[in-house]
Design an enzyme around this catalytic site. Structure first.
Site, mmCIF file in Angstrom:
data_model
loop_
_atom_site.group_PDB
_atom_site.id
_atom_site.type_symbol
_atom_site.label_atom_id
_atom_site.label_comp_id
_atom_site.label_asym_id
_atom_site.label_seq_id
_atom_site.Cartn_x
_atom_site.Cartn_y
_atom_site.Cartn_z
ATOM 1 N N LYS A 1 46.981 38.656 18.965
ATOM 2 C CA LYS A 1 47.118 38.495 17.739
ATOM 3 C C LYS A 1 46.163 39.617 16.896
ATOM 4 C CE LYS A 1 44.421 34.599 16.182
ATOM 5 N NZ LYS A 1 43.118 35.302 15.815
ATOM 6 N N LYS B 1 24.579 41.488 21.306
ATOM 7 C CA LYS B 1 23.706 41.908 21.913
ATOM 8 C C LYS B 1 23.398 43.261 21.422
ATOM 9 C CE LYS B 1 23.831 38.350 23.150
ATOM 10 N NZ LYS B 1 24.694 37.236 22.756
ATOM 11 N N GLU C 1 19.779 33.935 17.996
ATOM 12 C CA GLU C 1 20.000 35.320 18.118
ATOM 13 C C GLU C 1 20.067 35.958 17.011
ATOM 14 O OE1 GLU C 1 23.166 35.706 20.926
ATOM 15 O OE2 GLU C 1 22.079 34.768 22.397
ATOM 16 N N HIS D 1 7.501 44.316 44.949
ATOM 17 C CA HIS D 1 6.191 44.049 44.151
ATOM 18 C C HIS D 1 6.201 45.571 43.548
ATOM 19 C CE1 HIS D 1 2.098 43.262 42.860
ATOM 20 N NE2 HIS D 1 1.891 44.451 43.064
HETATM 21 P P1 FAD Z 1 38.325 34.143 22.976
HETATM 22 O O1 FAD Z 1 37.211 35.173 23.539
HETATM 23 O O2 FAD Z 1 38.028 33.581 21.712
HETATM 24 O O3 FAD Z 1 39.462 34.987 22.964
HETATM 25 C C1 FAD Z 1 40.666 34.266 22.433
HETATM 26 C C2 FAD Z 1 41.616 35.484 21.985
HETATM 27 O O4 FAD Z 1 43.018 34.673 21.814
HETATM 28 C C3 FAD Z 1 41.461 35.967 20.729
HETATM 29 O O5 FAD Z 1 41.556 37.229 20.787
HETATM 30 C C4 FAD Z 1 42.354 35.564 19.673
HETATM 31 O O6 FAD Z 1 42.549 36.414 18.544
HETATM 32 C C5 FAD Z 1 43.674 35.390 20.503
HETATM 33 N N1 FAD Z 1 44.591 34.378 19.872
HETATM 34 C C6 FAD Z 1 44.370 32.934 19.749
HETATM 35 N N2 FAD Z 1 45.155 32.401 19.396
HETATM 36 C C7 FAD Z 1 46.644 33.480 19.521
HETATM 37 C C8 FAD Z 1 47.739 33.264 19.194
HETATM 38 N N3 FAD Z 1 48.433 32.054 18.990
HETATM 39 N N4 FAD Z 1 48.449 34.500 19.843
HETATM 40 C C9 FAD Z 1 47.936 35.408 20.138
HETATM 41 N N5 FAD Z 1 46.558 35.504 20.127
HETATM 42 C C10 FAD Z 1 46.061 34.659 19.930
HETATM 43 N N6 FAD Z 1 29.022 33.649 25.409
HETATM 44 C C11 FAD Z 1 28.495 34.251 26.378
HETATM 45 O O7 FAD Z 1 28.718 33.642 27.701
HETATM 46 N N7 FAD Z 1 27.409 35.001 26.385
HETATM 47 C C12 FAD Z 1 27.054 35.413 25.072
HETATM 48 O O8 FAD Z 1 26.109 35.977 24.645
HETATM 49 C C13 FAD Z 1 27.903 34.864 23.971
HETATM 50 N N8 FAD Z 1 27.275 35.479 22.483
HETATM 51 C C14 FAD Z 1 28.112 35.020 21.579
HETATM 52 C C15 FAD Z 1 27.718 35.498 20.508
HETATM 53 C C16 FAD Z 1 28.625 34.956 19.221
HETATM 54 C C17 FAD Z 1 28.337 35.538 17.816
HETATM 55 C C18 FAD Z 1 29.732 34.107 19.315
HETATM 56 C C19 FAD Z 1 30.532 33.930 18.298
HETATM 57 C C20 FAD Z 1 29.883 33.807 20.677
HETATM 58 C C21 FAD Z 1 29.189 34.119 21.724
HETATM 59 N N9 FAD Z 1 29.651 33.578 23.098
HETATM 60 C C22 FAD Z 1 28.674 34.207 24.201
HETATM 61 C C23 FAD Z 1 30.814 32.809 23.465
HETATM 62 C C24 FAD Z 1 32.085 33.677 23.877
HETATM 63 O O9 FAD Z 1 32.266 34.645 22.942
HETATM 64 C C25 FAD Z 1 33.237 32.790 24.120
HETATM 65 O O10 FAD Z 1 32.859 31.660 24.938
HETATM 66 C C26 FAD Z 1 34.242 33.386 24.860
HETATM 67 O O11 FAD Z 1 34.830 34.581 24.188
HETATM 68 C C27 FAD Z 1 35.443 32.582 24.948
HETATM 69 O O12 FAD Z 1 36.563 33.378 25.816
HETATM 70 P P2 FAD Z 1 38.066 32.703 25.508
HETATM 71 O O13 FAD Z 1 38.809 33.805 26.367
HETATM 72 O O14 FAD Z 1 38.226 31.348 25.925
HETATM 73 O O15 FAD Z 1 38.435 32.945 24.134
HETATM 74 P P1 NAI Z 2 25.616 25.456 19.575
HETATM 75 O O1 NAI Z 2 26.507 24.361 19.823
HETATM 76 O O2 NAI Z 2 24.892 26.392 20.308
HETATM 77 O O3 NAI Z 2 24.438 25.099 18.356
HETATM 78 C C1 NAI Z 2 24.854 24.423 17.321
HETATM 79 C C2 NAI Z 2 23.443 23.933 16.678
HETATM 80 O O4 NAI Z 2 23.675 23.223 15.339
HETATM 81 C C3 NAI Z 2 23.248 22.404 17.497
HETATM 82 O O5 NAI Z 2 21.549 22.845 17.974
HETATM 83 C C4 NAI Z 2 23.213 21.263 16.668
HETATM 84 O O6 NAI Z 2 22.319 20.348 16.782
HETATM 85 C C5 NAI Z 2 22.939 21.813 15.355
HETATM 86 N N1 NAI Z 2 23.838 21.393 14.262
HETATM 87 C C6 NAI Z 2 25.124 20.985 14.293
HETATM 88 N N2 NAI Z 2 25.429 20.615 13.143
HETATM 89 C C7 NAI Z 2 24.337 20.475 12.241
HETATM 90 C C8 NAI Z 2 24.148 20.253 10.632
HETATM 91 N N3 NAI Z 2 25.290 19.755 10.165
HETATM 92 N N4 NAI Z 2 22.642 20.372 10.210
HETATM 93 C C9 NAI Z 2 21.988 21.060 11.161
HETATM 94 N N5 NAI Z 2 22.094 21.279 12.399
HETATM 95 C C10 NAI Z 2 23.380 20.984 13.040
HETATM 96 O O7 NAI Z 2 26.647 26.418 18.504
HETATM 97 P P2 NAI Z 2 26.463 28.094 18.034
HETATM 98 O O8 NAI Z 2 25.026 28.329 18.094
HETATM 99 O O9 NAI Z 2 27.236 27.940 16.742
HETATM 100 O O10 NAI Z 2 27.257 28.705 19.039
HETATM 101 C C11 NAI Z 2 28.755 28.429 19.364
HETATM 102 C C12 NAI Z 2 29.002 28.524 20.746
HETATM 103 O O11 NAI Z 2 29.015 29.931 21.036
HETATM 104 C C13 NAI Z 2 28.129 27.866 21.477
HETATM 105 O O12 NAI Z 2 29.281 27.140 22.439
HETATM 106 C C14 NAI Z 2 27.317 28.766 22.430
HETATM 107 O O13 NAI Z 2 27.299 28.443 23.703
HETATM 108 C C15 NAI Z 2 28.159 30.006 22.108
HETATM 109 N N6 NAI Z 2 27.441 31.001 22.107
HETATM 110 C C16 NAI Z 2 26.793 31.471 23.168
HETATM 111 C C17 NAI Z 2 25.560 32.635 23.267
HETATM 112 C C18 NAI Z 2 24.900 33.024 24.484
HETATM 113 O O14 NAI Z 2 25.438 32.548 25.535
HETATM 114 N N7 NAI Z 2 23.981 33.639 24.346
HETATM 115 C C19 NAI Z 2 25.400 33.184 21.962
HETATM 116 C C20 NAI Z 2 25.948 32.755 20.834
HETATM 117 C C21 NAI Z 2 26.894 31.904 20.871
#
Ligand code: FAD
Ligand code: NAI
Length: 468
Positions: free
Chosen positions: A36, A53, A190, A447
């Site tokens: 989408k 990142k 982050e 090392h």
């Molecule tokens: P998504 O990546 O969310 O992709 C879903 C796609 O489906 C989207 O493009 C959406 O537009 C599309 N879509 C949804 N509904 C429809 C529909 N009905 N029709 C057409 N298209 C549709 N994970 C890590 O492992 N390492 C990280 O460093 C990391 N950093 C993150 C940082 C941030 C700020 C955030 C928000 C997330 C981060 N994550 C990280 C989590 C990671 O982005 C997600 O776990 C991952 O993108 C999930 O992949 P997915 O394919 O399930 O879904």
């Molecule tokens: P998260 O689930 O990692 O952390 C949310 C935090 O918010 C928890 O510590 C929780 O206890 C706290 N929280 C929840 N409700 C609250 C409230 N009302 N008041 C105060 N604290 C509260 O979720 P986050 O950081 O939003 O990330 C979302 C997803 O994206 C996660 O599943 C994460 O794994 C993924 N992600 C992964 C990254 C990575 O792999 N480096 C980077 C960024 C996101």
């Protein structure tokens, strides 16, 4: 057998959807992928893993230049920030990778269908897009890979200016003077680091007693918090936010902790309290696809939904919301669809928080081992005694290896280090092979490398460290 246009239609092009499309095409299936949004790559490439990142890398350089250059004999008198240029670079990085997904779709002859997909029945995906004629895709299999969206707090609606989520948190046009972050998980830590390094006063409010509480060892939380406090981030733990006032001037949050009522004011609040599965508008009920109690698409161990030819993977299903979890499920689901034995090892999924230092974790934490009353031996090694870390000025952190006391099988590894995200891979591989701490301890490591600390932690499991 009815006539289908495709053997697989994937809905969603994130790391789940696009990888599944590629693997299915490799296995000879005729595939279309529906997206989408304007670009392919999903949350991860567009607004998640990659842009965060890129900003973490830029701001880490900035911080190092400001704080450590002088110690290295580098004189840089005036260091200033061009936020516009930093954001432009971030967008270029994102563009390179989302463009790369487009290239891969072409290479594997996967049809990209732009628009919103929904189920008409178990074999039909309807796609609608502004300015284009609606399409109906008839398919043997459907894969739901629609990902997740940020959770909103009921009393703090996103206005995308004062009350933001990560989508805006990676794209602010100026550095706020002060920022409150709700949630000390991966996003809060982050993006909190990014804006702190750029000069904002950052306070993180978390209702649990420690930061990085989910999936990380308690000692990791402690060391990480100490380092982030050194950076100037403030933490309000055990604190619940209950109400908020948002005005043109800023945000005031009110809540409570053990000592009583608390309140916090800032220019802006980043809500990072987790993400929820995105199934809005998919009309899953039309095909009979069931959800779990928590609103995720219910699947069996093969990623198959309640309807056998409809599959689901990634953030929209149970498990950690991580790109590499979606990626592995993508490969396995395509293989299962093609009649091959696809498999994901859910016990060994590493987790990383890309702060400085980074925190990485795989398998059991020490607390989990205690809770389960497992008899374990724990080996630890600090980077303060690692030659490469001292030479590179990156001595913050440690490696912890948790092994079964009787069999010596490694059950968990926890690393805090400047490059913990890379160092953890060795222990993940070891665990995939059911390896022991002895295997790790007897493996030759080059090392001087930071990875020698991993070997030393393995030696420490039975008290035979050689460098400390
Ligand atoms: P998504 O990546 O969310 O992709 C879903 C796609 O489906 C989207 O493009 C959406 O537009 C599309 N879509 C949804 N509904 C429809 C529909 N009905 N029709 C057409 N298209 C549709 N994970 C890590 O492992 N390492 C990280 O460093 C990391 N950093 C993150 C940082 C941030 C700020 C955030 C928000 C997330 C981060 N994550 C990280 C989590 C990671 O982005 C997600 O776990 C991952 O993108 C999930 O992949 P997915 O394919 O399930 O879904
Ligand atoms: P998260 O689930 O990692 O952390 C949310 C935090 O918010 C928890 O510590 C929780 O206890 C706290 N929280 C929840 N409700 C609250 C409230 N009302 N008041 C105060 N604290 C509260 O979720 P986050 O950081 O939003 O990330 C979302 C997803 O994206 C996660 O599943 C994460 O794994 C993924 N992600 C992964 C990254 C990575 O792999 N480096 C980077 C960024 C996101």
């Amino acid at each position: 057998m009815p006539d289908f246009d495709y053997q697989l239609v994937v809905i969603g092009s994130g790391p789940g959807g696009y990888v599944a499309a590629i693997r299915a095409a490799q296995l000879g299936l005729k595939v279309a992928i529906v997206e989408k949004d304007a670009t392919l790559g999903g949350t991860c490439l567009n607004v998640g893993c990659i842009p965060s990142k890129a900003l973490l890398a830029s701001t880490e350089h900035l911080h190092f230049a400001r704080e450590r250059f002088a110690a290295h004999g580098i004189i840089a008198k005036e260091i200033s920030v061009d936020l516009g240029a930093m954001m432009k670079r971030k967008l270029e990085v994102v563009g390179k990778l989302t463009g790369g997904v487009g290239y891969l779709m072409k290479k594997h002859k996967i049809e990209v269908v732009k628009g919103f997909g929904k189920l008409a029945d178990a074999h039909t995906v309807d796609v609608s897009a502004e300015g284009a004629a609606p399409r109906q895709l008839k398919t043997q299999n459907i894969l739901i890979a629609t990902g997740s969206v940020p959770i909103e707090l009921p009393f703090l609606k996103f206005d995308r200016k004062r009350v933001i989520n990560s989508d805006q948190g990676i794209a602010l046009a100026e550095v706020p003077k002060s920022m409150l972050v709700i949630g000390a998980g991966a996003i809060g830590l982050e993006l909190g680091s990014v804006w702190r390094r750029l000069g904002a006063e950052v306070t993180v409010v978390e209702f649990l007693p420690r930061i990085a509480a989910v999936g990380f060892d308690a000692e990791t939380s402690k060391i990480l918090q100490r380092n982030l406090e050194k950076l100037g981030m403030k933490f309000e733990l055990n604190t619940k936010i209950e109400s908020a006032q948002v005005s043109e001037k800023g945000v005031e949050l009110k809540g409570s902790n053990a000592a009583g009522p608390v309140s916090f004011k800032a220019d802006i609040v980043l809500v990072a309290v987790g993400r929820k599965p995105f199934t809005t508008g998919l009309e899953l009920e039309k095909a009979g696809v069931k959800l779990t109690d928590r609103g995720r698409v219910a699947v069996n161990e093969h990623s198959q939904t309640s309807v056998p030819n409809i599959w689901a993977i990634g953030d929209v299903t149970d498990g950690p919301m991580l790109a590499h979890k979606a990626h592995e499920e993508a490969v396995a689901v395509a293989e299962n669809m093609a009649g091959k034995p696809g498999h994901v090892n859910y016990q060994i999924i590493p987790g990383v928080i890309y702060t400085a230092p980074e925190a990485a974790s795989v398998g059991l934490t020490e607390e989990e081992a205690k809770e389960k009353k497992l008899n374990v031996s724990v080996g630890k090694f600090s980077f303060t005694a690692n030659g490469r870390a001292i030479a590179a000025d990156t001595t913050d952190g440690f490696v912890k290896i948790i092994a079964d006391a009787k069999t010596d099988k490694v059950l968990g590894a926890h690393i805090v280090a400047s490059n913990a995200s890379e160092l953890i891979a060795e222990t993940v591989l070891l665990m995939e092979f059911s390896g022991s701490s002895e295997d790790l301890a007897r493996t030759i490591h080059a090392h001087p490398t930071m990875s020698e600390a991993v070997k030393e932690a393995a030696l420490a499991v039975d008290g035979r460290m050689l460098s400390a």
